[in-house]
Design a protein around this motif. Sequence first.
Motif, PDB file in Angstrom:
ATOM      1  N   UNK A  36      25.524  33.843  40.747  1.00 25.03           N
ATOM      2  CA  UNK A  36      26.824  33.819  41.050  1.00 25.03           C
ATOM      3  C   UNK A  36      27.979  34.283  40.713  1.00 25.03           C
ATOM      4  N   UNK A  37      29.140  34.513  41.085  1.00 24.48           N
ATOM      5  CA  UNK A  37      30.248  35.289  40.913  1.00 24.48           C
ATOM      6  C   UNK A  37      31.676  34.465  41.144  1.00 24.48           C
ATOM      7  N   UNK A  38      32.684  33.940  40.269  1.00 21.81           N
ATOM      8  CA  UNK A  38      33.657  34.132  40.480  1.00 21.81           C
ATOM      9  C   UNK A  38      34.195  34.999  41.589  1.00 21.81           C
ATOM     10  N   UNK A  39      34.696  35.983  41.666  1.00 19.60           N
ATOM     11  CA  UNK A  39      35.457  37.174  41.885  1.00 19.60           C
ATOM     12  C   UNK A  39      34.008  38.791  42.195  1.00 19.60           C
ATOM     13  N   UNK A  40      34.233  39.601  42.922  1.00 20.36           N
ATOM     14  CA  UNK A  40      33.630  40.729  43.124  1.00 20.36           C
ATOM     15  C   UNK A  40      34.737  42.272  43.334  1.00 20.36           C
ATOM     16  N   UNK A  41      33.931  42.885  43.192  1.00 19.27           N
ATOM     17  CA  UNK A  41      35.131  44.155  42.599  1.00 19.27           C
ATOM     18  C   UNK A  41      34.171  44.973  43.992  1.00 19.27           C
ATOM     19  N   UNK A  42      33.946  44.579  44.531  1.00 12.43           N
ATOM     20  CA  UNK A  42      32.863  44.806  45.545  1.00 12.43           C
ATOM     21  C   UNK A  42      33.539  45.530  46.602  1.00 12.43           C
TER      22      UNK A  42
ATOM     23  N   UNK B 253      29.052  41.625  41.234  1.00  9.94           N
ATOM     24  CA  UNK B 253      29.720  40.219  41.145  1.00  9.94           C
ATOM     25  C   UNK B 253      30.662  40.074  40.049  1.00  9.94           C
ATOM     26  N   UNK B 254      31.257  39.509  39.101  1.00  8.97           N
ATOM     27  CA  UNK B 254      32.143  38.952  38.218  1.00  8.97           C
ATOM     28  C   UNK B 254      32.688  38.013  37.601  1.00  8.97           C
ATOM     29  N   UNK B 255      32.510  37.312  36.115  1.00 12.12           N
ATOM     30  CA  UNK B 255      33.202  36.295  36.390  1.00 12.12           C
ATOM     31  C   UNK B 255      33.724  36.111  34.758  1.00 12.12           C
TER      32      UNK B 255
ATOM     33  N   UNK C  78      39.283  31.640  22.246  1.00 17.39           N
ATOM     34  CA  UNK C  78      39.695  31.147  22.802  1.00 17.39           C
ATOM     35  C   UNK C  78      40.348  31.922  24.245  1.00 17.39           C
ATOM     36  N   UNK C  79      39.467  33.143  24.156  1.00 17.84           N
ATOM     37  CA  UNK C  79      40.681  34.334  25.524  1.00 17.84           C
ATOM     38  C   UNK C  79      39.372  34.774  26.139  1.00 17.84           C
ATOM     39  N   UNK C  80      39.625  35.076  27.001  1.00 22.64           N
ATOM     40  CA  UNK C  80      38.875  35.347  28.636  1.00 22.64           C
ATOM     41  C   UNK C  80      38.285  36.214  28.840  1.00 22.64           C
ATOM     42  N   UNK C  81      37.572  37.053  28.720  1.00 27.42           N
ATOM     43  CA  UNK C  81      36.986  38.664  29.330  1.00 27.42           C
ATOM     44  C   UNK C  81      36.226  38.289  30.260  1.00 27.42           C
ATOM     45  N   UNK C  82      36.301  39.975  31.404  1.00 26.06           N
ATOM     46  CA  UNK C  82      35.280  39.510  32.509  1.00 26.06           C
ATOM     47  C   UNK C  82      33.983  39.534  31.961  1.00 26.06           C
ATOM     48  N   UNK C  83      32.958  39.622  33.057  1.00 21.93           N
ATOM     49  CA  UNK C  83      31.774  39.996  31.812  1.00 21.93           C
ATOM     50  C   UNK C  83      30.805  39.791  33.744  1.00 21.93           C
ATOM     51  N   UNK C  84      30.071  41.113  34.001  1.00 17.35           N
ATOM     52  CA  UNK C  84      29.357  40.872  35.376  1.00 17.35           C
ATOM     53  C   UNK C  84      28.709  40.052  35.653  1.00 17.35           C
TER      54      UNK C  84
END
Length: 545
Positions: free
Chosen positions: A32-38, A65-67, A74-80
Motif C-alpha cells: 500500500x502507498x499514499x502516492x506514487x512517482x510512477x 509507490x511511496x509513503x 516528529x518530522x516526516x520523511x518520504x519512504x518507498x
Amino acid sequence: MRLSALLEPDADYEERDLPLGCQTPTDSLVPESAFSHGEDAITLAEYCGYDLMDFQRQGLVEKLGANMVEQRDGTLIERWAAGETADVISRRNGKSFEIEILILAGLFMLGERKIMYTAHRDDTALEVFNNVVAAIQRTPKFWAELDEAGPRRANGQRAIKLRNGAVCYFRTRTMDSARGQGYNRLILDESQSLTEEHLAALMPLVTGAENAQINYAGSAGGMRATIQAKLWRSYKKKERGLCYRGWHLDPDEDFDDLDKIAAVNPRLGRGLSYEFVAKEFSRMSRQDFGRERGGASTYPREEGAGWLVPEKAWARAQDAESAIASGSTPRYVLEADPQLERGTIGVAGRRSDGAMHIEVIDHEPGVAWMLERSRQLVTDHGGELWVDPKGPCGFMLGDLAEAGVPVKLFDADDLKNAWTWFYTNANPRPLPPEPGEDVDPDAPRPVPAPGVRHRGGKLMTQALAAAELRKLLDRHTLRRTVSTEVNQGPIVAPMLAGYAVGKSERDVKEPPPSPVRATGAEGRRTPPQRRTRRTRDVDVATTGF
C-alpha cells in the motif's frame, strides 16, 4: 489453439484472430502507498521517446509507490512503499524498458545521487547503457545536464555522470564488482543468475541511504536461481516491503496451449512474433521452453524443507508384508513425466485389515511398453485401469480403446482430492480426547494406524522425498515435474491408484473387505513369486503382477 499448429504446412489463420499477450501479471504483490512517482516517470519516459505498454506503465506506478513516514523527532520523511521490487517475466517482453526508465527517473527526476546497475552478462549491461545514453541524446534538456566529459565507456567502467555530481554505474557482476555505500538505487538485472556471493557483495551498497530501493529483474529460474527462489517464497508469504510482479505458468501446464502462453507474454502479438514463439516450442526441450517462454520456474527447495508427508509418518506406514487382499479389486494407474522419458504403473487395493496398499509395479524407460502391459494386467489379474485424460498418458486413450482395454478417467477434482486423501491417510492426526477423559497435557496423544500402507520401496520413497505441490484453484496436488528432476511417477501413480479405489467403492457402494485376523502360520499369506522382468530400480517386492 495449439501453438504447434501455427507451423503446420496447411495452417490457416489470421493473426488478428490469435490471442494478444496479457498485460496483467499472474502473480502480484503490491504494498500500500499514499502516492506514487510512477505517473511522473511515465511522462518522463514519453518525453525521452519511449512508447510504453500497459503492463510497463502499471509496473512503474507500483514500483515507485511511496509513503510519508514520521521520524522520532516528529518530522516526516518520504519512504518507498517497497524497499525491494522484483519483475520475473519471460525474455523479449520489454522488462529492460522499465529498468532504463528507473535509471532516467533516478538521475533527472528523483534526485538520486548514486545508482548502480548490474547484469550477469556484459552484453546486457552494454545494451542497457547504450539505450540510456541514446534516450538522453534524444532529449536536449537532459544532454545539457551531463558532465562535460560525457558518458564514460573506457575499460568497461561505464558510467553516466551529471554536472551536479549524480552518477549511474553500469557493471557486469563479479564477486568484487562494486565497493562503497550510500547508493540510492541498486538494479540487479538477469536476477535468475544472481548468486548468494554476488548479493553479499552488492547489498551493502545501499546501506546508509535515506531512501534506497533494490530492483530485481529476470526471467524464470532453475535450480541455480537461489536468490530468485527466495524472492518467490517471500512473495508467497506476502512479505512486507516487497513489490512482486511475475508472469508464471506451472511446470505441469500444457505449454502447447497458445492461450496459456499469451497469458504470460505481454508482448505476444505486439512485437513478439507468434511464429517465432512457435519455433521456440518446436526446437527447445519442454522444460527449457517452459522456463524461458512459459515462466515455469523450477527453483530449489527451501533449505531445511521437510517431506510433504513427514519422513517419520512415511516410515510408520511401511509394512514389509503389506499386500492387496484376496478378492479385493486392484486399480492400476498409468503415469509418466511430461517429457515421456519414463512410464510408471502404480497399483492399489484394500488389504485384509481395510487399509490401502499402494505400490509401483512397473517403472520403465519410455511409454511404448505401457499399452501391452496394461492389457496384460487387466486380462491376467482383473481390476480397473485409470488414466488422467489431461496428463502425460492421456494420448494413449485411443490406443487403449482400440486394444479393447476398458479405462476409467480422472477429472480435475480427483487430482486435488487424491492429495488430500493421501496426506490424511499416510499421516493421521492424533486422536482427540474422549468426553470426560483425564488428559495429561505432557503426554503425547495416541495416533491411529495409517490408512495407507506400503512396503518401503526405494522408488516411492525417493520420489516422495523430492515431491512438491502445485496449486489447483483453492487446493493442491503433487507436481509431475520438480526442481530436483527426480521422476515423480513412482509417487503420483500409487497415490492416484489409492484414491481410485476409494472413488470406485463410493460409486458402487462396495464396502471394503472385512478385517481378517491371522491365527498362526496357516493364516499367513504366502509371499508371491518375484517376476524377473523388473528393472533394477523398481520396488524389490511386488504383489505378484
